[in-house]
Design an enzyme around this catalytic site. Structure first.
Site, PDB file in Angstrom:
ATOM      1  N   HIS A   1      -5.714   3.080   1.229  1.00 59.43           N
ATOM      2  CA  HIS A   1      -4.916   4.241   1.637  1.00 59.43           C
ATOM      3  C   HIS A   1      -5.538   5.018   2.803  1.00 59.43           C
ATOM      4  O   HIS A   1      -4.881   5.327   3.789  1.00 59.43           O
ATOM      5  CB  HIS A   1      -4.714   5.202   0.469  1.00 59.43           C
ATOM      6  CG  HIS A   1      -4.166   4.553  -0.762  1.00 59.43           C
ATOM      7  ND1 HIS A   1      -3.273   3.518  -0.727  1.00 59.43           N
ATOM      8  CD2 HIS A   1      -4.371   4.802  -2.083  1.00 59.43           C
ATOM      9  CE1 HIS A   1      -2.954   3.158  -1.965  1.00 59.43           C
ATOM     10  NE2 HIS A   1      -3.616   3.913  -2.802  1.00 59.43           N
TER      11      HIS A   1
ATOM     12  N   ASP B   1       0.904  -1.147   0.000  1.00 56.96           N
ATOM     13  CA  ASP B   1       0.000   0.000   0.000  1.00 56.96           C
ATOM     14  C   ASP B   1       0.937   1.189   0.000  1.00 56.96           C
ATOM     15  O   ASP B   1       1.571   1.484   1.005  1.00 56.96           O
ATOM     16  CB  ASP B   1      -0.871   0.004   1.266  1.00 56.96           C
ATOM     17  CG  ASP B   1      -1.840   1.176   1.261  1.00 56.96           C
ATOM     18  OD1 ASP B   1      -1.444   2.272   0.816  1.00 56.96           O
ATOM     19  OD2 ASP B   1      -2.990   1.002   1.684  1.00 56.96           O
ATOM     20  N   HIS B   2       1.062   1.856  -1.150  1.00 58.60           N
ATOM     21  CA  HIS B   2       2.174   2.812  -1.257  1.00 58.60           C
ATOM     22  C   HIS B   2       2.038   3.985  -0.282  1.00 58.60           C
ATOM     23  O   HIS B   2       3.009   4.661   0.005  1.00 58.60           O
ATOM     24  CB  HIS B   2       2.376   3.269  -2.711  1.00 58.60           C
ATOM     25  CG  HIS B   2       1.421   4.323  -3.174  1.00 58.60           C
ATOM     26  ND1 HIS B   2       0.157   4.045  -3.595  1.00 58.60           N
ATOM     27  CD2 HIS B   2       1.546   5.663  -3.279  1.00 58.60           C
ATOM     28  CE1 HIS B   2      -0.444   5.164  -3.953  1.00 58.60           C
ATOM     29  NE2 HIS B   2       0.376   6.169  -3.767  1.00 58.60           N
TER      30      HIS B   2
END
Ligand code: BG6
Length: 505
Positions: free
Chosen positions: A242, A179-180
């Site tokens: 996010h 999950d950047h």
């Protein structure tokens, strides 16, 4: 760090060019990559090693080549290799095994392999199984790690199935779900702000906090991802992963240690404490919208339904705002408001902690400030930093109060290098540190919260999908969701919309 080979499935795709290769180049420039190290690109298109280097490095418009010495660029490119196969066909994986064997011997990488799946989600189950058929999950000699991009499932059931499938061949500690947002310095800094300071945490609870809001706004539309986005929508694309991760960092209890297990345990507990929004409550707590065509700063911007790959009568949401509660001792009755959308006036992600106003308004006569809440604004992107807003006396007669900011910008740090999210995450998987990756159980738990909302929308097409003009801050109904005399969304910039309508679609 151990010597290793980094294998990218989907090497000719967009993510590889936009994020993975630029992150690897930065790590190479900073001399932080392991030694020895190599990259093997795998995908269907036929390239030689040289042709792949040309595409991924020399012709890659996403690389900041101006800042890189030609010799360094060549040295980096020489670490890249390529193996064409049909990634959907298990019979072709012996080619990957053979090539890895050759490269491993040549580069002396001790059979340590990372497999990065930058491929359509339907291949998330099959590629690991094909790798396992070639014994490429076997850790007797060298470790093997698997990185899975989002979306991880499309609801809880599919996430459980995917977890089960992956765990048939790989141990949980070999699986890295990316999950950047967790790779962003500012998202990690939420934990440091809270737990490395004595001043915030004593106030970080229902006694002092009025409400929390999180905004993740984008001014771009769906770009060339209409096909994917139309089956996903903003709830799956941004909130399930996010935004809920930001909520977890803001709201979780202090972990015992800063290690992967302790932090991930606290996050899971937090997800389990979010009060579910039941299907019949969705219209009360969740507002969805879709952008309509408008003129933004004199330029015509297409409606979502006019984008490539999008259905002409699509009901995919490009905007979501929601209100929810966390049922635990710390947060009982404190509303959380989160919103995200495409084609909003600006690109900004921030969390705002709104503190309760003082119990007695002493200076009420002189100023309207008394009605305002103190805010701690945590800017995740851009202009990363923190600002604390509070009232100060305006010099002169009486007690007139003015709102002022005490702020910190990351850009003020001299010598501070803020790495891109992907750099940090790639480095962590190379080290085997899973702290900033999502654990299987918490991904399932996040879906559990989102599922009833998706179900309600699917079952009741009458639930409104509000149109909002591109370039505006989304449907007005979202203002009513948060709105009261004292409270409204903090808007980081004013609306750019010059026309369009707010009608329901
Ligand atoms: C991705 C979403 O995960 O995050 C995109 O799929 C979105 O739709 C992107 O644009 C936003 O990331 P960032 O880092 O630009 O805020």
């Amino acid at each position: 760090m151990n010597p290793q080979l980094f294998v990218i499935f989907g090497a000719s795709g967009d993510l590889t060019a936009r994020k993975l290769i630029p992150a690897l180049l930065e790590l190479f420039k900073n001399k932080t990559l392991p030694k020895p190290f190599g990259v093997l690109g795998v995908s269907r298109t036929e390239y030689s090693d040289e042709a792949f280097r040309k595409k991924a490095v020399y012709d890659n418009e996403h690389l900041k080549k101006k800042d890189v010495d030609q010799a360094v660029l060549k040295e980096f490119a020489d670490h890249l290799f390529y193996q064409p196969i049909d990634t959907g066909d298990g019979k072709e994986y012996h080619k990957v095994a053979k090539r890895l064997d050759e490269l491993d011997k040549k580069l002396q990488t001790n059979n340590n392999y990372i497999f990065y799946l930058s491929v359509p989600p339907k291949l998330y189950e099959t590629i690991p199984a094909f790798l396992a058929n070639q014994k490429l999950n076997n850790q007797k000699q060298g470790w093997k790690r698997l990185v899975i991009e989002k979306p991880f499932g499309s609801d809880k059931e599919s996430a459980i199935l995917l977890n089960d499938k992956l765990q048939e061949n790989f141990e949980e500690n070999q699986i890295f779900r990316i999950d950047h947002y967790l790779g962003k310095e500012t998202v990690q800094n939420l934990l440091v702000t809270r737990f490395a300071n004595g001043i915030f945490e004593p106030l970080w609870n229902r006694n002092y906090i009025h409400h929390i809001e999180i905004t993740a706004a984008e001014n771009i539309g769906v770009e060339n991802r209409g096909g994917y986005y139309d089956t996903s929508g903003a709830l799956r694309d941004m909130i399930q992963n996010h935004l809920l991760q930001i909520v977890a960092h803001l709201a979780m209890e202090p972990p015992n240690n800063a290690d992967a297990q302790s932090i991930r345990n606290e996050k899971l507990k937090l997800f389990q404490s979010i009060r579910p929004i039941l299907e019949h409550e969705v219209s009360k707590y969740v507002i969805r919208g879709q952008y309509t065509g408008a003129k933004v700063e004199g330029k015509k911007v297409n409606a979502y339904r006019e984008e490539d790959g999008v259905g002409k009568d699509s009901r995919a949401e490009t905007y979501v705002a929601m209100k929810f509660f966390i049922d635990n001792w710390r947060w009982a009755d404190v509303p959380f408001f989160i919103r995200t959308g495409k084609r909003l006036p600006t690109k900004v992600t921030e969390a705002v902690v709104n503190f309760k106003s003082p119990p007695h308004h002493l200076f009420r006569k002189d100023d309207s400030f008394n009605n305002k809440l103190n805010q701690l604004i945590i800017r995740i992107n851009p202009d990363e930093g923190l600002a604390l807003q509070f009232g100060m006396k305006i010099p002169g007669a009486g007690f007139r109060v003015k709102n002022v900011d005490m702020d910190f910008h990351y850009s003020d740090l001299t010598n501070a290098y803020v790495p891109e999210a992907y750099q940090r995450l790639l480095l962590d998987v190379m080290k085997g540190d899973a702290t900033l990756y999502s654990r299987g159980d918490s991904v399932e738990s996040a879906w559990e919260f989102v599922d009833p909302i998706l179900n309600a929308w699917e079952k009741n097409p009458d639930l409104k999908l509000y149109g909002y003009p591109a370039g505006s801050w989304g449907p007005r109904e979202a203002d009513l969701l948060i709105g009261s005399d004292q409270v409204s969304w903090r808007n980081p910039c004013s609306s750019l919309a010059t026309d369009g309508a707010f009608e329901a679609l």
